[in-house]
Design a protein around this motif. Structure first.
Motif, PDB file in Angstrom:
ATOM      1  N   ILE A 106       0.842  -1.201   0.000  1.00 33.82           N
ATOM      2  CA  ILE A 106       0.000   0.000   0.000  1.00 33.82           C
ATOM      3  C   ILE A 106       0.874   1.248   0.000  1.00 33.82           C
ATOM      4  O   ILE A 106       0.648   2.193  -0.770  1.00 33.82           O
ATOM      5  CB  ILE A 106      -0.969  -0.004   1.206  1.00 33.82           C
ATOM      6  CG1 ILE A 106      -2.058  -1.048   1.000  1.00 33.82           C
ATOM      7  CG2 ILE A 106      -1.577   1.381   1.439  1.00 33.82           C
ATOM      8  CD1 ILE A 106      -2.875  -1.354   2.253  1.00 33.82           C
ATOM      9  N   ASP A 107       1.898   1.259   0.857  1.00 36.45           N
ATOM     10  CA  ASP A 107       2.809   2.405   0.935  1.00 36.45           C
ATOM     11  C   ASP A 107       3.488   2.646  -0.407  1.00 36.45           C
ATOM     12  O   ASP A 107       3.563   3.784  -0.876  1.00 36.45           O
ATOM     13  CB  ASP A 107       3.864   2.159   2.020  1.00 36.45           C
ATOM     14  CG  ASP A 107       4.884   3.282   2.097  1.00 36.45           C
ATOM     15  OD1 ASP A 107       4.507   4.387   2.529  1.00 36.45           O
ATOM     16  OD2 ASP A 107       6.058   3.056   1.718  1.00 36.45           O
ATOM     17  N   GLN A 108       3.964   1.606  -1.064  1.00 39.08           N
ATOM     18  CA  GLN A 108       4.648   1.769  -2.343  1.00 39.08           C
ATOM     19  C   GLN A 108       3.726   2.391  -3.392  1.00 39.08           C
ATOM     20  O   GLN A 108       4.112   3.329  -4.094  1.00 39.08           O
ATOM     21  CB  GLN A 108       5.172   0.422  -2.839  1.00 39.08           C
ATOM     22  CG  GLN A 108       6.317  -0.095  -2.020  1.00 39.08           C
ATOM     23  CD  GLN A 108       6.784  -1.450  -2.487  1.00 39.08           C
ATOM     24  OE1 GLN A 108       6.100  -2.160  -3.235  1.00 39.08           O
ATOM     25  NE2 GLN A 108       7.967  -1.837  -2.058  1.00 39.08           N
ATOM     26  N   LEU A 112       3.782   6.087  -5.374  1.00 35.71           N
ATOM     27  CA  LEU A 112       3.748   6.218  -6.827  1.00 35.71           C
ATOM     28  C   LEU A 112       2.586   7.114  -7.248  1.00 35.71           C
ATOM     29  O   LEU A 112       2.745   8.007  -8.082  1.00 35.71           O
ATOM     30  CB  LEU A 112       3.627   4.837  -7.487  1.00 35.71           C
ATOM     31  CG  LEU A 112       3.480   4.836  -9.005  1.00 35.71           C
ATOM     32  CD1 LEU A 112       4.664   5.514  -9.683  1.00 35.71           C
ATOM     33  CD2 LEU A 112       3.299   3.408  -9.507  1.00 35.71           C
ATOM     34  N   ARG A 113       1.416   6.899  -6.655  1.00 39.52           N
ATOM     35  CA  ARG A 113       0.257   7.732  -6.977  1.00 39.52           C
ATOM     36  C   ARG A 113       0.522   9.199  -6.631  1.00 39.52           C
ATOM     37  O   ARG A 113       0.212  10.100  -7.419  1.00 39.52           O
ATOM     38  CB  ARG A 113      -0.977   7.235  -6.236  1.00 39.52           C
ATOM     39  CG  ARG A 113      -2.258   7.989  -6.634  1.00 39.52           C
ATOM     40  CD  ARG A 113      -3.418   7.702  -5.729  1.00 39.52           C
ATOM     41  NE  ARG A 113      -3.091   8.147  -4.389  1.00 39.52           N
ATOM     42  CZ  ARG A 113      -3.360   7.483  -3.275  1.00 39.52           C
ATOM     43  NH1 ARG A 113      -3.962   6.319  -3.327  1.00 39.52           N
ATOM     44  NH2 ARG A 113      -3.045   7.966  -2.104  1.00 39.52           N
ATOM     45  N   ASP A 114       1.134   9.454  -5.474  1.00 45.63           N
ATOM     46  CA  ASP A 114       1.451  10.831  -5.089  1.00 45.63           C
ATOM     47  C   ASP A 114       2.420  11.469  -6.077  1.00 45.63           C
ATOM     48  O   ASP A 114       2.271  12.642  -6.435  1.00 45.63           O
ATOM     49  CB  ASP A 114       2.043  10.878  -3.673  1.00 45.63           C
ATOM     50  CG  ASP A 114       1.027  10.562  -2.599  1.00 45.63           C
ATOM     51  OD1 ASP A 114      -0.202  10.564  -2.894  1.00 45.63           O
ATOM     52  OD2 ASP A 114       1.445  10.291  -1.456  1.00 45.63           O
ATOM     53  N   PHE A 115       3.412  10.702  -6.523  1.00 43.62           N
ATOM     54  CA  PHE A 115       4.337  11.228  -7.518  1.00 43.62           C
ATOM     55  C   PHE A 115       3.599  11.574  -8.811  1.00 43.62           C
ATOM     56  O   PHE A 115       3.788  12.657  -9.375  1.00 43.62           O
ATOM     57  CB  PHE A 115       5.465  10.228  -7.810  1.00 43.62           C
ATOM     58  CG  PHE A 115       6.279  10.620  -9.018  1.00 43.62           C
ATOM     59  CD1 PHE A 115       7.175  11.668  -8.946  1.00 43.62           C
ATOM     60  CD2 PHE A 115       6.118   9.955 -10.218  1.00 43.62           C
ATOM     61  CE1 PHE A 115       7.908  12.062 -10.065  1.00 43.62           C
ATOM     62  CE2 PHE A 115       6.849  10.326 -11.340  1.00 43.62           C
ATOM     63  CZ  PHE A 115       7.752  11.381 -11.265  1.00 43.62           C
ATOM     64  N   GLN A 116       2.758  10.683  -9.292  1.00 38.26           N
ATOM     65  CA  GLN A 116       2.025  10.939 -10.525  1.00 38.26           C
ATOM     66  C   GLN A 116       1.130  12.166 -10.414  1.00 38.26           C
ATOM     67  O   GLN A 116       0.983  12.931 -11.354  1.00 38.26           O
ATOM     68  CB  GLN A 116       1.192   9.709 -10.924  1.00 38.26           C
ATOM     69  CG  GLN A 116       2.008   8.542 -11.392  1.00 38.26           C
ATOM     70  CD  GLN A 116       2.808   8.876 -12.642  1.00 38.26           C
ATOM     71  OE1 GLN A 116       2.390   9.625 -13.502  1.00 38.26           O
ATOM     72  NE2 GLN A 116       4.007   8.317 -12.728  1.00 38.26           N
ATOM     73  N   ARG A 117       0.553  12.346  -9.240  1.00 37.94           N
ATOM     74  CA  ARG A 117      -0.349  13.473  -9.009  1.00 37.94           C
ATOM     75  C   ARG A 117       0.402  14.804  -8.903  1.00 37.94           C
ATOM     76  O   ARG A 117      -0.138  15.841  -9.259  1.00 37.94           O
ATOM     77  CB  ARG A 117      -1.136  13.209  -7.728  1.00 37.94           C
ATOM     78  CG  ARG A 117      -2.550  13.682  -7.764  1.00 37.94           C
ATOM     79  CD  ARG A 117      -3.373  13.374  -6.520  1.00 37.94           C
ATOM     80  NE  ARG A 117      -2.696  13.703  -5.287  1.00 37.94           N
ATOM     81  CZ  ARG A 117      -2.426  12.823  -4.306  1.00 37.94           C
ATOM     82  NH1 ARG A 117      -2.767  11.568  -4.426  1.00 37.94           N
ATOM     83  NH2 ARG A 117      -1.815  13.201  -3.216  1.00 37.94           N
TER      84      ARG A 117
END
Length: 189
Positions: A106-108, A112-117
């Motif tokens: 979940i953390d990984q 990744l989602r935060d980076f994409q956003r």
């Protein structure tokens, strides 16, 4: 690399809050508890409690030489890397490993989602620096183990460079924490 086979140590990191806190400490290095609380959007008392739980199991350590006064508490991770002992077979151990693994994955993907956003908010020369890839392979279990060893060998010099920069506190000014993760696993056809 430190081998983790202590279930209580692993159990500490089954908490989503602690996993995020531990990941943040890996990224930013020695930091004050108040700065951790600010970055986590949490109360400093709550952060201190969770840090004490992690410290009991050797996951983090105090860095008193950085404190400017007796009220300021600095902390850092107590290890630069670790490997989970996957030979744990007892049912209770398997449950703890499963809970930790779930939080880890979940953390990984949240990172990744935060980076994409948010990647467009990075300085222009860093915006396109991230990368991702996927491959579909057909391998035996021995070949998959060999692939894991080769990928680990590719990352080893970069881990050593990072460790030397963290330990000396002398990283070039244009460095940035980099998160690398990859998974390789068998799938049903």
């Amino acid at each position: 690399m430190r081998q983790i086979d202590d279930l209580d140590m692993l159990r500490v990191l089954t908490s989503r809050f602690r996993m995020k806190l531990f990941s943040l400490l890996f990224r930013i290095g020695p930091v004050t508890v108040s700065e951790l609380a600010r970055r986590m959007g949490a109360d400093p008392g709550q952060v201190s409690y969770h840090l004490r739980q992690m410290q009991k199991h050797g996951l983090i350590e105090d860095v008193p030489e950085l404190a400017r006064d007796s009220r300021e508490r600095w902390v850092r991770t107590a290890m630069v890397g670790w490997v989970l002992d996957t030979d744990i077979e007892a049912p209770e151990a398997a449950a703890v490993v499963q809970a930790w693994t779930s939080q880890w994955v979940i953390d990984q993907f949240e990172r990744l989602r935060d980076f994409q956003r948010t990647h467009m908010t990075l300085p222009e020369d860093w915006r396109g620096a991230g990368f991702g890839s996927s491959r579909h392979l057909r391998l035996t279990k021995d070949e998959l183990a060999q692939l894991a060893d080769q990928l680990d060998a590719v990352l080893q010099p970069w881990r050593e460079l990072t460790r030397s920069r963290v330990e000396s506190s002398e990283a070039p000014p244009d460095t940035c924490p980099i998160f690398v993760f990859y998974h390789a696993f068998p799938e049903a056809p």
